[in-house]
Design an enzyme around this catalytic site. Structure first.
Site, PDB file in Angstrom:
ATOM      1  N   ASP A 104       0.803  -1.066  -0.225  1.00  0.00           N
ATOM      2  CA  ASP A 104      -0.082   0.061   0.043  1.00  0.00           C
ATOM      3  C   ASP A 104       0.942   1.124   0.066  1.00  0.00           C
ATOM      4  O   ASP A 104       0.538   2.092  -0.465  1.00  0.00           O
ATOM      5  CB  ASP A 104      -0.809  -0.054   1.321  1.00  0.00           C
ATOM      6  N   ASP A 122      -2.711   5.370  -2.856  1.00  0.00           N
ATOM      7  CA  ASP A 122      -2.020   3.986  -2.190  1.00  0.00           C
ATOM      8  C   ASP A 122      -1.287   3.452  -3.423  1.00  0.00           C
ATOM      9  O   ASP A 122      -1.708   3.102  -4.616  1.00  0.00           O
ATOM     10  CB  ASP A 122      -3.152   2.912  -1.633  1.00  0.00           C
ATOM     11  N   HIS A 175      -7.584  -0.575  -3.797  1.00  0.00           N
ATOM     12  CA  HIS A 175      -6.456  -1.365  -4.274  1.00  0.00           C
ATOM     13  C   HIS A 175      -6.791  -2.306  -5.394  1.00  0.00           C
ATOM     14  O   HIS A 175      -7.869  -3.143  -5.416  1.00  0.00           O
ATOM     15  CB  HIS A 175      -5.745  -2.278  -3.123  1.00  0.00           C
ATOM     16  N   ASP A 234      -5.282  -4.864  -6.653  1.00  0.00           N
ATOM     17  CA  ASP A 234      -4.646  -6.322  -6.774  1.00  0.00           C
ATOM     18  C   ASP A 234      -5.498  -7.377  -6.360  1.00  0.00           C
ATOM     19  O   ASP A 234      -5.052  -8.672  -6.194  1.00  0.00           O
ATOM     20  CB  ASP A 234      -3.366  -6.116  -6.363  1.00  0.00           C
ATOM     21  N   SER A 237     -11.104  -6.020   3.876  1.00  0.00           N
ATOM     22  CA  SER A 237     -11.121  -6.702   2.790  1.00  0.00           C
ATOM     23  C   SER A 237     -12.256  -7.438   2.544  1.00  0.00           C
ATOM     24  O   SER A 237     -13.046  -8.035   3.457  1.00  0.00           O
ATOM     25  CB  SER A 237      -9.816  -7.089   2.243  1.00  0.00           C
ATOM     26  N   CYS A 258      -0.398  -7.895  -1.210  1.00  0.00           N
ATOM     27  CA  CYS A 258      -0.553  -6.989  -0.234  1.00  0.00           C
ATOM     28  C   CYS A 258       0.441  -6.936   0.720  1.00  0.00           C
ATOM     29  O   CYS A 258       1.124  -5.843   1.033  1.00  0.00           O
ATOM     30  CB  CYS A 258      -1.882  -6.791   0.237  1.00  0.00           C
TER      31      CYS A 258
HETATM   32  N1  ABU Z   1      -6.312  -4.641   0.337  1.00  0.00           N
HETATM   33  C1  ABU Z   1      -6.781  -5.413  -0.971  1.00  0.00           C
HETATM   34  C2  ABU Z   1      -8.178  -5.513  -0.574  1.00  0.00           C
HETATM   35  C3  ABU Z   1      -8.868  -5.604  -1.910  1.00  0.00           C
HETATM   36  C4  ABU Z   1     -10.455  -6.200  -1.685  1.00  0.00           C
HETATM   37  O1  ABU Z   1     -10.952  -6.240  -0.695  1.00  0.00           O
HETATM   38  O2  ABU Z   1     -10.650  -6.599  -2.830  1.00  0.00           O
END
Ligand code: ABU
Length: 385
Positions: free
Chosen positions: A133, A217, A266, A268, A317, A370
């Protein structure tokens, strides 16, 4: 893991595989994409992790079912036993990375519970669990991201010992302009309950962060050589994207992607590039610009539905952490031992899985991508798009 001796030994091991000329010109920081051979990685820490205070930007990025948890624990440490388990899991993950020949570095241990005050706000810290991040490596440069959560204002301090070392050894070091994080950075009237409202606002590019000043981020960016992809999210604004574009200059093409996602934060666990022209895409968050990838001849593979149960919390998340994997090279992936359909997908792609269990560590908001920042991958800057 972090002792100077073991780091030196492992570096030496990697170095013996290099030619004398390569060794002479070796720079400690060098990574151009998400899949070249991984030589050195920073792995985050769960130690002393604190629940962020329940501010507007935290509320906008967390699931309603966990709001009572934030109201109760905001500004206090995460439950002790859970964190102890997360620490152990991450230690195990580090050992496995080392067995795979990767040099593992760790941030400093910091007392995150300590209160702090700037001229604009008061807060307590959060953690140094998710280096992805805050840090991004582009070529020989390591960039500290100007993150948007107030509880993360001083997070960079945990990484400064490492970054100073990389700088001393020849890396380029940049800290993007630090946001003030005054009230103007946040839309205090952002709709918290209605997903439909959020969908409408997301379509218009409006999120809880305003355009008062640049913020991003690093995990909203994903790298494929000269082409870097980014999303406007709850924590990355257009000024932040513009800052990065201008900073990188004409050598790179920065592409802004949008997804059908009312709550982006985010990239990813939404669009994970795992090889040259190879993406794992989240079917719940389709990309509006998919035609560009089809045109470029890329292969886009849909991630299988995550299988995780609700036994352990995911405070920060979604379950799509199942696709938040770390490539050790084009043919090896570190992924969740419990996500059988995802492992099967990788095996079908001819990628060997390195299954690891970090389910308690996942609760802090991330999986293998992450929890890491790749510092050095062996490879050249190329175009793939
Ligand atoms: N920090 C990644 C979280 C991504 C998500 O919850 O989709």
């Amino acid at each position: 893991i972090c002792s100077a001796v073991s780091v030196a030994t492992r570096r030496q091991h990697v170095a013996t595989q290099m030619s004398a000329q390569e060794e002479k010109t070796k720079i400690p920081v060098s990574s151009h994409n998400e899949w070249d051979l991984l030589e050195e990685v920073i792995v985050g820490r769960a130690e002393n992790a604190c629940v962020p205070e329940f501010t507007t930007e935290v509320k906008a990025n967390t699931y309603e079912k966990y709001w009572p948890f934030y109201q109760k624990y905001g500004g206090k440490p995460f439950p002790k036993k859970h964190i102890q388990k997360a620490v152990e899991e991450v230690e195990e993950m580090c050992s496995i990375l080392q067995q795979e020949g990767v040099v593992v570095r760790r941030p400093d241990v910091v007392e995150w519970e300590k209160a702090f005050e700037t001229p604009d706000f008061k807060s307590r810290g959060m953690y140094a669990a998710m280096p992805r991040d805050i840090l991004i490596v582009i070529g020989n440069e390591i960039i500290e991201a100007p993150m948007a959560w107030r509880s993360r204002f001083f997070e960079y301090r945990a990484y400064r010992s490492l970054i100073k070392e990389y700088f001393t050894e020849g890396a380029k070091w940049t800290a993007a302009p630090k946001p003030l994080m005054s009230d103007e950075l946040y839309d205090m009237n952002y709709p918290m309950h209605s997903v439909q409202d959020r969908h409408e606002l997301a379509k218009k590019g409006q999120f809880v962060t305003t355009e008062f000043e640049p913020c991003f981020d690093a995990a909203d960016f994903i790298r494929a050589g000269r082409d870097i992809f980014v999303q406007r999210s709850q924590v990355t604004n257009l000024m932040g994207i513009k800052w990065m574009e201008r900073h990188l200059g004409p050598e790179y093409n920065l592409h802004q992607l949008t997804f059908k996602d009312p709550n982006p934060m985010h990239i990813d666990a939404t669009f994970n590039i795992i090889g040259p022209g190879l993406v794992v895409a989240n079917p719940d968050r389709p990309c509006n610009e998919m035609h560009l990838f089809k045109k470029a001849g890329w292969t886009v593979v849909e991630a299988p539905t995550p299988t995780r149960s609700d036994d352990l919390p995911l405070w920060m998340s979604s379950k799509w952490l199942s696709m938040n994997v770390l490539m050790l090279d084009e043919e090896r992936v570190m992924c969740d031992k419990n996500e059988i359909p995802t492992m099967k997908m990788f095996e079908e792609l001819g990628i060997t899985t390195i299954p690891v269990d970090i389910q308690h560590a996942n609760s802090l908001g991330g999986a293998f991508h992450c929890w890491t920042t790749d510092v050095r991958r062996r490879g050249e800057l190329k175009s793939y798009f």
